[in-house]
Scaffold this active site. Structure first.
Site, mmCIF file in Angstrom:
data_model
loop_
_atom_site.group_PDB
_atom_site.id
_atom_site.type_symbol
_atom_site.label_atom_id
_atom_site.label_comp_id
_atom_site.label_asym_id
_atom_site.label_seq_id
_atom_site.Cartn_x
_atom_site.Cartn_y
_atom_site.Cartn_z
ATOM 1 N N ASP A 101 4.492 0.604 12.165
ATOM 2 C CA ASP A 101 3.297 -0.054 11.635
ATOM 3 C C ASP A 101 3.175 -1.517 12.060
ATOM 4 O OD1 ASP A 101 2.478 2.256 10.446
ATOM 5 O OD2 ASP A 101 2.971 1.678 8.388
ATOM 6 N N CYS A 156 -5.305 13.154 13.065
ATOM 7 C CA CYS A 156 -5.802 11.821 12.766
ATOM 8 C C CYS A 156 -5.644 10.969 14.008
ATOM 9 C CB CYS A 156 -5.090 11.210 11.570
ATOM 10 S SG CYS A 156 -3.627 10.310 11.948
ATOM 11 N N VAL A 167 7.924 6.927 17.128
ATOM 12 C CA VAL A 167 7.656 7.663 15.879
ATOM 13 C C VAL A 167 6.422 8.553 16.010
ATOM 14 C CG1 VAL A 167 7.209 7.447 13.399
ATOM 15 C CG2 VAL A 167 8.765 5.850 14.511
ATOM 16 N N ARG A 216 -4.873 10.440 4.448
ATOM 17 C CA ARG A 216 -3.858 11.444 4.678
ATOM 18 C C ARG A 216 -2.789 11.474 3.579
ATOM 19 N NH1 ARG A 216 0.570 12.374 7.041
ATOM 20 N NH2 ARG A 216 0.691 14.332 8.177
ATOM 21 N N ARG A 234 -8.915 -0.290 4.370
ATOM 22 C CA ARG A 234 -8.034 0.718 3.774
ATOM 23 C C ARG A 234 -6.677 0.097 3.439
ATOM 24 N NH1 ARG A 234 -6.478 4.849 7.447
ATOM 25 N NH2 ARG A 234 -5.050 5.093 5.726
ATOM 26 N N ARG A 257 0.419 14.508 13.348
ATOM 27 C CA ARG A 257 0.961 14.267 12.005
ATOM 28 C C ARG A 257 0.978 15.505 11.104
ATOM 29 N NH1 ARG A 257 -1.205 8.457 10.015
ATOM 30 N NH2 ARG A 257 0.745 8.354 8.893
ATOM 31 N N LYS A 261 0.837 -1.205 0.000
ATOM 32 C CA LYS A 261 0.000 0.000 0.000
ATOM 33 C C LYS A 261 0.870 1.252 0.000
ATOM 34 C CE LYS A 261 -1.860 1.732 3.976
ATOM 35 N NZ LYS A 261 -1.570 3.160 4.122
ATOM 36 N N ASN A 262 1.856 1.286 0.898
ATOM 37 C CA ASN A 262 2.635 2.514 1.074
ATOM 38 C C ASN A 262 3.621 2.786 -0.057
ATOM 39 O OD1 ASN A 262 1.229 3.031 3.361
ATOM 40 N ND2 ASN A 262 2.917 2.640 4.792
HETATM 41 C C1 UD1 Z 1 4.229 6.904 6.606
HETATM 42 C C2 UD1 Z 1 3.385 5.696 6.357
HETATM 43 C C3 UD1 Z 1 2.808 5.164 7.663
HETATM 44 C C4 UD1 Z 1 3.926 4.941 8.676
HETATM 45 C C5 UD1 Z 1 4.825 6.160 8.804
HETATM 46 C C6 UD1 Z 1 6.064 5.904 9.645
HETATM 47 C C7 UD1 Z 1 2.531 6.055 4.124
HETATM 48 C C8 UD1 Z 1 1.370 6.381 3.254
HETATM 49 N N1 UD1 Z 1 2.313 6.054 5.441
HETATM 50 O O1 UD1 Z 1 3.381 7.912 7.165
HETATM 51 O O2 UD1 Z 1 2.141 3.937 7.394
HETATM 52 O O3 UD1 Z 1 3.358 4.657 9.933
HETATM 53 O O4 UD1 Z 1 5.279 6.590 7.519
HETATM 54 O O5 UD1 Z 1 6.791 4.845 9.140
HETATM 55 O O6 UD1 Z 1 3.609 5.772 3.641
HETATM 56 N N2 UD1 Z 1 6.394 14.756 10.874
HETATM 57 C C9 UD1 Z 1 6.496 16.104 11.170
HETATM 58 N N3 UD1 Z 1 6.384 17.010 10.139
HETATM 59 C C10 UD1 Z 1 6.179 16.625 8.848
HETATM 60 C C11 UD1 Z 1 6.086 15.243 8.556
HETATM 61 C C12 UD1 Z 1 6.203 14.335 9.595
HETATM 62 O O7 UD1 Z 1 6.678 16.480 12.335
HETATM 63 O O8 UD1 Z 1 6.086 17.486 7.971
HETATM 64 C C13 UD1 Z 1 6.516 13.757 11.973
HETATM 65 C C14 UD1 Z 1 5.235 12.951 12.198
HETATM 66 O O9 UD1 Z 1 4.322 13.641 13.035
HETATM 67 C C15 UD1 Z 1 5.779 11.689 12.853
HETATM 68 C C16 UD1 Z 1 7.141 11.501 12.155
HETATM 69 O O10 UD1 Z 1 7.472 12.779 11.598
HETATM 70 O O11 UD1 Z 1 5.988 11.884 14.220
HETATM 71 C C17 UD1 Z 1 7.144 10.464 11.047
HETATM 72 O O12 UD1 Z 1 6.040 10.670 10.201
HETATM 73 P P1 UD1 Z 1 6.070 10.332 8.649
HETATM 74 O O13 UD1 Z 1 7.226 9.441 8.325
HETATM 75 O O14 UD1 Z 1 5.934 11.582 7.868
HETATM 76 O O15 UD1 Z 1 4.732 9.487 8.488
HETATM 77 P P2 UD1 Z 1 3.849 9.431 7.193
HETATM 78 O O16 UD1 Z 1 4.707 9.681 6.009
HETATM 79 O O17 UD1 Z 1 2.623 10.239 7.380
#
Ligand code: UD1
Length: 421
Positions: free
Chosen positions: A308, A117, A330, A93, A400, A122, A22-23
């Site tokens: 995850d 969420c 995380v 998202r 999902r 996030r 999926k990701n």
């Molecule tokens: C992706 C995955 C999700 C997984 C996560 C961590 C997809 C579609 N989803 O989510 O399944 O659980 O990686 O492996 O691939 N953060 C900030 N600012 C930002 C972006 C992120 O502070 O602009 C923080 C987030 O709040 C979190 C951390 O960084 O604490 C990691 O998040 P991130 O890797 O961005 O998660 P996703 O990409 O949303």
């Protein structure tokens, strides 16, 4: 809303094919926006998030054709709108992934802010700040990100935090930027690498794939012809079924997997007492009928243990021998499954970002509620080990991200059925 009923107590056995990730599928479908030529993406999993992504691209005017084998052909040159509306972003998202490609190719993007969420706030500040650094004019107004640029400019980006979709958005944006972009502290998740390989197949120039420093030499256009790209196998789906087998003291073989993407998870399963055998594209797990041992886990970006997979290991720990701790680093607020498991008789204490699980002799079935994707999967897994019939409500979360979960678990001998609403 559909529900699942799981009757616990059956040892899982048999073979199963794992679906595409999926990701990886979500960013790769967003990346098709960058290509001037039609592109075909294969090994697409059958998931609700894929339908949402197709709706998202479709409402922009992109042409999509899907065949019976889940190959999706995308023509993005018919695009008329550069917008990701709130109605779609609020359900998924990852819709934020269209921001980078829209801005890079068309110079304009209007994307709804994802908002909060179930698993923490996030934010997307890292995505936005880096695009501004690349020359974009970005205004956040009335819940929307409005971005404009003539052409993005390559530069050095040092990300404050390791972010998966952040790295992916910037990687896509940089492919068409003027000059070279260097992304430091990039996420090294296999899904990021899969996206980078796909972008290169379309004509991008990315080096440093699989490392924390990605270098992207911008090109004028991505216009390679006759591209057919197959998505990599889903490591989280793979790990989820391995834990399902371990908790039932079973023995299973998973096919069409990429074992090299699961090192941290396989190590923990071995620690829990599983015999693991791997081939080039398969993994076998055998518990030899033994009860699993509790394990300690600390989540962190790849190649460390994936966030995850922590909920599924919590399910394992609550019926295992001994005490195991699960520490989440995380995301904040990712322990919603704990309360539900406690209702099944699990002995779990929450101390800040750590769940201390003491294995019980037995847990009992109860009606439980799914709150996010991986939490839902963990409740299904707990149901496999519980005495009686566990009713899991709100399973739209599972749909999902898990391809036909009840059919796949049934194939392994589980007693599970879906009750349509
Ligand atoms: C992706 C995955 C999700 C997984 C996560 C961590 C997809 C579609 N989803 O989510 O399944 O659980 O990686 O492996 O691939 N953060 C900030 N600012 C930002 C972006 C992120 O502070 O602009 C923080 C987030 O709040 C979190 C951390 O960084 O604490 C990691 O998040 P991130 O890797 O961005 O998660 P996703 O990409 O949303």
């Amino acid at each position: 809303m559909d529900k699942l009923i799981i009757t616990g107590g059956t040892q899982l056995s048999g073979e199963l094919r794992i679906s595409g990730a999926k990701n990886a599928a979500l960013p790769i479908l967003a990346a098709t926006l960058l290509c001037e030529e039609p592109v075909t993406v294969g090994n697409i999993p059958h998931l609700h998030d894929i339908t949402t992504t197709m709706q998202l691209l479709g409402q922009m005017g992109v042409q999509l054709t899907i065949d019976e084998k889940m190959n999706i052909e995308v023509h993005s040159s018919t695009i008329t709108k550069f917008e990701a509306p709130y109605e779609l972003v609020k359900t998924m998202r990852a819709s934020i992934l269209v921001l980078g490609p829209l801005l890079a190719r068309f110079g304009e993007a209007n994307v709804s802010l994802p908002g909060g969420c179930a698993i923490g706030s996030r934010p997307v500040d890292i995505h936005i700040d880096a695009l501004i650094k690349m020359g974009a004019d970005i205004q956040v107004e009335a819940g929307y990100i409005h971005a404009k640029v003539d052409r993005l400019k390559g530069c050095k980006l040092i990300l404050d935090k390791v972010t998966v979709t952040g790295t992916e958005n910037l990687l896509m944006a940089a492919t068409l930027a003027e000059g070279t972009t260097i992304i430091e502290n990039a996420a090294k998740e296999p899904e990021v690498s899969d996206l980078a390989h796909f972008l290169n197949a379309m004509g991008a120039k990315i080096t440093g794939i699989d490392t924390a420093i990605l270098t992207i030499e911008g090109v004028e256009k991505l216009d390679n012809k006759n591209i057919h790209y197959n998505i990599l196998p889903d490591r989280i789906e793979t790990g989820t079924y391995l834990i399902a087998a371990a908790i039932t003291r079973g023995s299973i073989k998973l096919k069409d997997v990429r074992p090299g993407t699961l090192d941290a998870v396989l190590d923990k399963l071995k620690e829990a007492g599983a015999e693991i055998t791997i081939g080039e594209n398969w993994i076998k797990l055998d518990m030899h009928g033994k009860k699993p041992k509790a394990v300690n886990i600390r989540t962190a970006p790849y190649p460390a243990f994936p966030t995850d997979m922590q909920a599924q290991f919590t399910a394992l720990n609550i019926v295992a021998e001994g005490v195991g701790t699960i520490t989440e680093t995380v995301f904040e607020n990712r322990f919603m499954h704990v309360q539900e498991m406690q209702r099944m008789g699990a002995n779990i204490q929450l101390e800040s970002n750590t769940a201390i699980c003491t294995g019980s002799e037995k847990i009992t079935a109860a009606p439980v509620m799914a709150t996010d994707l991986r939490a839902s999967a963990s409740l299904v897994i707990a149901g496999l080990a519980a005495e009686g019939d566990t009713l899991v409500d709100r399973i739209y979360h599972i749909d999902r991200g898990y391809d036909h979960i009840e059919e796949k678990l049934s194939q392994l001998g589980a007693t599970i059925r879906r009750i349509p609403r």
